[in-house]
Design a protein around this motif. Sequence first.
Motif, PDB file in Angstrom:
ATOM      1  N   SER A 129       0.834  -1.202   0.000  1.00 27.08           N
ATOM      2  CA  SER A 129       0.000   0.000   0.000  1.00 27.08           C
ATOM      3  C   SER A 129       0.868   1.252   0.000  1.00 27.08           C
ATOM      4  O   SER A 129       2.054   1.202   0.348  1.00 27.08           O
ATOM      5  CB  SER A 129      -0.962   0.014   1.194  1.00 27.08           C
ATOM      6  OG  SER A 129      -0.270  -0.266   2.387  1.00 27.08           O
ATOM      7  N   SER A 149       6.197   3.290  -0.059  1.00 21.95           N
ATOM      8  CA  SER A 149       5.393   2.061  -0.025  1.00 21.95           C
ATOM      9  C   SER A 149       5.538   1.319   1.300  1.00 21.95           C
ATOM     10  O   SER A 149       6.607   1.311   1.904  1.00 21.95           O
ATOM     11  CB  SER A 149       5.817   1.121  -1.159  1.00 21.95           C
ATOM     12  OG  SER A 149       5.703   1.755  -2.412  1.00 21.95           O
ATOM     13  N   SER A 167      -3.504  -3.048   2.570  1.00 23.16           N
ATOM     14  CA  SER A 167      -2.782  -3.748   1.492  1.00 23.16           C
ATOM     15  C   SER A 167      -3.570  -4.924   0.922  1.00 23.16           C
ATOM     16  O   SER A 167      -3.034  -5.712   0.145  1.00 23.16           O
ATOM     17  CB  SER A 167      -1.430  -4.249   2.013  1.00 23.16           C
ATOM     18  OG  SER A 167      -0.659  -3.184   2.509  1.00 23.16           O
ATOM     19  N   TYR A 179       0.081  -0.603  -5.977  1.00 26.09           N
ATOM     20  CA  TYR A 179      -0.624  -0.723  -4.710  1.00 26.09           C
ATOM     21  C   TYR A 179      -1.883  -1.585  -4.815  1.00 26.09           C
ATOM     22  O   TYR A 179      -2.615  -1.524  -5.790  1.00 26.09           O
ATOM     23  CB  TYR A 179      -0.962   0.670  -4.162  1.00 26.09           C
ATOM     24  CG  TYR A 179       0.286   1.509  -4.010  1.00 26.09           C
ATOM     25  CD1 TYR A 179       1.386   1.008  -3.307  1.00 26.09           C
ATOM     26  CD2 TYR A 179       0.407   2.755  -4.622  1.00 26.09           C
ATOM     27  CE1 TYR A 179       2.562   1.736  -3.190  1.00 26.09           C
ATOM     28  CE2 TYR A 179       1.579   3.489  -4.509  1.00 26.09           C
ATOM     29  CZ  TYR A 179       2.650   2.969  -3.791  1.00 26.09           C
ATOM     30  OH  TYR A 179       3.815   3.688  -3.692  1.00 26.09           O
TER      31      TYR A 179
END
Length: 307
Positions: free
Chosen positions: A27, A73, A145, A178
């Motif tokens: 994510s 990230s 995520s 993502y």
Amino acid sequence: MRAIAEDRSKLIKAEAKRLGFLSCGISKAEFLEQEAPRLEKWLAKNMQGEMHYMENHFDKRLDPRLLVDGAKSVISLLLNYYPEDKQIENTYKISKYAYGKDYHHVIKSKLKELQEFIAQEIGEVNGRAFVDSAPVLDKAWAAKSGLGWIGKNSNLLTQQVGSFYFIAELIVDLELQYDTPVTDHCGTCTACIDACPTQAITDPYIVDGSKCISYFTIELKNEIPAEFQGKFDDWMFGCDICQDVCPWNRFSVPHNEPLFDPHPELPSMTKKDWEEITEDVFKKVFRKSAVKRTKFSGLKRNIDFLK
């Protein structure tokens, strides 16, 4: 650029799988807007009890860019710990995650390998590995995520394998592809809320940490309040009740990490064995185990409280 990010993400996920991780999700490193008011409210109600470390680094808990310069990230990883050999019935119980070697060390070495792989295949990347030992809201990042949803017992749940796994992160200054969150599948089920003997799950999705059996048997250093006598269901280190009753955990499968296997004596130890445990036996059975955190004196205190 998007194609590069996609290729890099695939590469990282394939390596994570090779290292034995259950799953890997990614994510964007940004401020956790939804979690901020929840955390603030939880702390305001003193649900952290004596876990004063939860009050520290409020901003860092919500923004990974304050932990890693230039973070772009958050790579979230799950590692299964569900055991094949469990403790016998009618004995004092320890949480399944603590059967084998301390997970911090096991996972840290895997994360180090993953970091080295990224540096080798992609180039020098600035990043840090986290395993439940820094101000990171790991369940929130794992949910963001797409690795599962946060259930009514506040654990991360998946339809495929339930919730008996560790969560870890790599926060890196690397642009990646993502993932998106999955939907909540708790529905109208209240099994975890109904089963908690100390009523620590005060509302769906809200756990009062200061009432949790895991808190009393691990975090609390003082005497356990007498009002909770007879409510621990023989748990002497941690507690798995809200996971054991969760319908999604019928899909749990045994892990394949030898380091998480229990000491050969542990599964068959009876209540009498635990009540008569010596410091030497404690050191032998829990060498390099997470149970060492409570120390021999802490475990004895817990057992005495259960008698």
